[in-house]
Design an enzyme around this catalytic site. Structure first.
Site, PDB file in Angstrom:
ATOM      1  N   ASP A 192       0.905  -1.140   0.000  1.00 36.70           N
ATOM      2  CA  ASP A 192       0.000   0.000   0.000  1.00 36.70           C
ATOM      3  C   ASP A 192       0.946   1.193   0.000  1.00 36.70           C
ATOM      4  O   ASP A 192       1.597   1.479   1.011  1.00 36.70           O
ATOM      5  CB  ASP A 192      -0.866   0.003   1.265  1.00 36.70           C
ATOM      6  CG  ASP A 192      -1.864   1.134   1.231  1.00 36.70           C
ATOM      7  OD1 ASP A 192      -1.441   2.285   0.975  1.00 36.70           O
ATOM      8  OD2 ASP A 192      -3.062   0.901   1.441  1.00 36.70           O
ATOM      9  N   HIS A 193       1.086   1.873  -1.145  1.00 34.96           N
ATOM     10  CA  HIS A 193       2.193   2.826  -1.248  1.00 34.96           C
ATOM     11  C   HIS A 193       2.068   3.980  -0.252  1.00 34.96           C
ATOM     12  O   HIS A 193       3.039   4.661   0.044  1.00 34.96           O
ATOM     13  CB  HIS A 193       2.389   3.323  -2.688  1.00 34.96           C
ATOM     14  CG  HIS A 193       1.450   4.398  -3.120  1.00 34.96           C
ATOM     15  ND1 HIS A 193       0.197   4.146  -3.600  1.00 34.96           N
ATOM     16  CD2 HIS A 193       1.571   5.750  -3.145  1.00 34.96           C
ATOM     17  CE1 HIS A 193      -0.400   5.285  -3.893  1.00 34.96           C
ATOM     18  NE2 HIS A 193       0.409   6.280  -3.629  1.00 34.96           N
ATOM     19  N   HIS A 255      -5.713   2.961   1.207  1.00 29.30           N
ATOM     20  CA  HIS A 255      -4.838   3.990   1.780  1.00 29.30           C
ATOM     21  C   HIS A 255      -5.430   4.669   3.019  1.00 29.30           C
ATOM     22  O   HIS A 255      -4.760   4.831   4.030  1.00 29.30           O
ATOM     23  CB  HIS A 255      -4.544   5.075   0.735  1.00 29.30           C
ATOM     24  CG  HIS A 255      -4.041   4.538  -0.573  1.00 29.30           C
ATOM     25  ND1 HIS A 255      -3.165   3.493  -0.654  1.00 29.30           N
ATOM     26  CD2 HIS A 255      -4.283   4.914  -1.853  1.00 29.30           C
ATOM     27  CE1 HIS A 255      -2.882   3.254  -1.929  1.00 29.30           C
ATOM     28  NE2 HIS A 255      -3.562   4.099  -2.674  1.00 29.30           N
TER      29      HIS A 255
HETATM   30  C1  BG6 Z   1      -3.574   5.014  -6.113  1.00 27.01           C
HETATM   31  C2  BG6 Z   1      -4.946   5.154  -6.684  1.00 27.01           C
HETATM   32  O1  BG6 Z   1      -3.483   3.875  -5.310  1.00 27.01           O
HETATM   33  O2  BG6 Z   1      -3.273   6.180  -5.337  1.00 27.01           O
HETATM   34  C3  BG6 Z   1      -5.054   6.396  -7.549  1.00 27.01           C
HETATM   35  O3  BG6 Z   1      -5.240   4.004  -7.465  1.00 27.01           O
HETATM   36  C4  BG6 Z   1      -4.632   7.613  -6.750  1.00 27.01           C
HETATM   37  O4  BG6 Z   1      -6.367   6.553  -8.041  1.00 27.01           O
HETATM   38  C5  BG6 Z   1      -3.290   7.387  -6.090  1.00 27.01           C
HETATM   39  O5  BG6 Z   1      -4.567   8.701  -7.644  1.00 27.01           O
HETATM   40  C6  BG6 Z   1      -2.966   8.522  -5.145  1.00 27.01           C
HETATM   41  O6  BG6 Z   1      -1.653   8.408  -4.703  1.00 27.01           O
HETATM   42  P1  BG6 Z   1      -0.795   9.676  -4.283  1.00 27.01           P
HETATM   43  O7  BG6 Z   1       0.488   9.085  -3.827  1.00 27.01           O
HETATM   44  O8  BG6 Z   1      -0.672  10.534  -5.513  1.00 27.01           O
HETATM   45  O9  BG6 Z   1      -1.573  10.353  -3.200  1.00 27.01           O
END
Ligand code: BG6
Length: 508
Positions: A192-193, A255
């Protein structure tokens, strides 16, 4: 206010042993935009051992063609390495192409032959990164298992699984069963990045490295908690996935619920993978289950219509390429959670995320209760409640909103803000570097465990069920956060919905 030390990102980071880094989906978007740039930087600063190799399973292309695809991908994102021919040539020497495709058993045997001990390391270590459509995760695990690549007899074997991890509880359980039939839980890294973001990890440090937080961190002092992730981007050519996912699955189930567990969890007994995840799962288990009849009043779904963001006209969601003109998929979702435990009973947690909103900002807002009465002016209303805001991105840091005396011959008060910038985390650390390094080091702390993923699906399942037969949806113009249902969702929360990125000093 400034931090006492400059970022010392790599000071005490250990380099991992050499590894065979295998990428499934080696010509895909994620590989081009995230994995390769991260690996280049990691090799540069020693986070990936210089003797490591990057192996791509590539179908019907020569190595030269594969390298060109990667080079073009890097040029699109203006990566510096494309200008440094010597450095790029040195990097491409680390690339090994194994011809084959995901559905072909022999490809996995070829892969097994390509995995060697590297440098002085006697072990045949391997990390398998699944940058592929989710339907393939289980099949890839099986393919690896059949040729002995899940066995750790000759070196570690770790599989990295991207989001989405299933589309509901049933598919999540099935995927976990498929993976666990081949790999043990310790070998599985569900990414989960958000957990790789420096500012998100810093939440734990703010909470558990500061003695002043803990006494206030509970239902006695906190009125409500809000977690807002607001994006200006639309769906960026991902209609096929997004139409089926929507904002609830795409952002909230993963997230935002992960961030919620970090905000709400008890201090772990130690900072290790299982100790941290044990506390996170307790939070999820304490989340009150949604009854079908309550879903309407505890959730918000909306979709962007045509509008303007920073002077540019943006099309409606239903006019985006690949989206059905009568789609009712939500591009904005909000859920009001209750955590039924001693610390949080009665404190609403409002999680909200949307695309094509006015600002790109992610923040956690801890809204404190008001003082019991106005000591300074019995005829005036109570001073506004304090808020502690953890800004996760883009400019990460803490803001404390506090009441101060209005200057002059008055006893009135006004809100002032104390800002403690943390670091421009967008610039310093890419979540993928942090997370891939953790995989190479065998540290699962920032990855979701099977029980966490299953539990979060179980929590939102009643919402998915209630929403699946929806025939219409509220709309908001792109570039606006005028979503009236948010007022209803937060009507009893002190100060209501904290609109992402708005200058709230105007309100108070
Ligand atoms: C991803 C989603 O996991 O996270 C995207 O699939 C979203 O829809 C993105 O735009 C948001 O990540 P960050 O790091 O730009 O907040």
């Amino acid at each position: 206010m400034t931090r006492q030390t400059e970022s010392t990102r790599f000071n005490d980071v250990k380099a991992a042993d050499p590894s065979n880094i295998v990428i499934f989906g080696a010509t895909g978007d994620l590989t081009k935009r995230k994995l390769i740039p991260s690996l280049i930087r990691m090799l540069d600063c020693g986070l990936v051992h210089k003797d490591s190799r990057i192996i791509g399973l590539v179908n019907k292309r020569t190595k030269e063609e594969w390298i060109k695809i990667l080079f073009d991908g890097l040029s699109e994102i203006c990566h510096n390495i494309t200008k440094d021919h010597q450095k790029w040539a040195a990097f491409t020497e680390k690339l090994i192409l194994v011809p084959g495709d995901l559905g072909d058993e022999e490809s996995y045997s070829r892969l097994a032959e390509a995995i060697h001990p590297l440098g002085n390391c006697k072990q045949k270590n391997a990390m398998f990164y699944c940058a592929i459509p989710p339907a393939w995760y289980g099949k890839v695990a099986q393919g690896l298992g059949k040729v002995g690549l899940a066995s750790e007899a000759e070196g570690y074997r770790r599989i990295v699984i991207e989001k989405p991890f299933g589309m509901n509880l049933e598919t999540s359980l099935a995927l976990n069963a498929e993976l666990q039939a081949v790999f043990n839980e310790k070998q599985i890294y569900r990414i989960d990045h958000y957990l790789g973001k420096e500012s998100v990890q810093n939440l734990l440090v703010y909470r558990f490295a500061n003695g002043i937080m803990e006494p206030l961190w509970n239902r006695n002092y906190i009125d409500n908690v809000q977690i807002n992730v607001s994006e200006t981007l639309g769906i960026e050519y991902r209609a096929q996935y997004y139409e089926k996912a929507g904002a609830l699955r795409d952002m909230i189930q993963s997230h935002l619920m992960q961030v919620m567990t970090l905000v709400a969890m008890e201090p772990p007994v130690e900072f290790t993978a299982n100790a941290v995840r044990d506390e996170k799962i307790k939070v999820l288990r304490a989340v009150r289950r949604f009854k079908p009849e309550d879903v309407d009043s505890l959730t918000v779904a909306a979709q962007y219509a045509k509008g303007i963001i920073r002077d540019e006209i943006k099309p409606a969601y239903v006019a985006e390429e690949g989206v059905s003109p009568d789609s009712v998929t939500e591009t904005f979702a909000a859920v009001r959670f209750q955590i039924d435990n001693w610390r949080w009973q009665g404190v609403p947690f409002i999680l909200a995320s949307g695309k094509r909103l006015p600002n790109r900002v992610s923040e956690v807002i801890i809204r404190f209760k008001k003082p019991p009465f106005n000591l300074f002016n019995e005829h005036a209303s109570l001073p506004t409640s304090n808020a502690l805001i953890f800004r996760l991105q883009p400019d990460s840091g803490i803001v404390l909103r506090i009441n101060a005396k209005k200057p002059g011959l008055t006893t009135d008060n006004e809100v002032m803000e104390m800002h403690a910038p943390y670091a421009n985390t967008d610039a310093v650390a890419d979540a993928y570097e942090v997370l891939m390094h953790d995989v190479l080091m065998g540290d699962g702390t920032l990855f979701s465990r099977a029980d966490e993923v299953n539990e979060s699906w179980a929590i939102i399942e009643p919402i998915l069920n209630a929403w699946k037969d929806r025939v219409s949806i509220d709309r908001y113009p792109a570039g606006s956060d005028e979503i009236p249902a948010m007022e209803a969702l937060t009507k009893d929360c002190l100060c209501g919905w904290y609109r992402p990125g708005k200058d709230h000093l105007d309100d108070e």
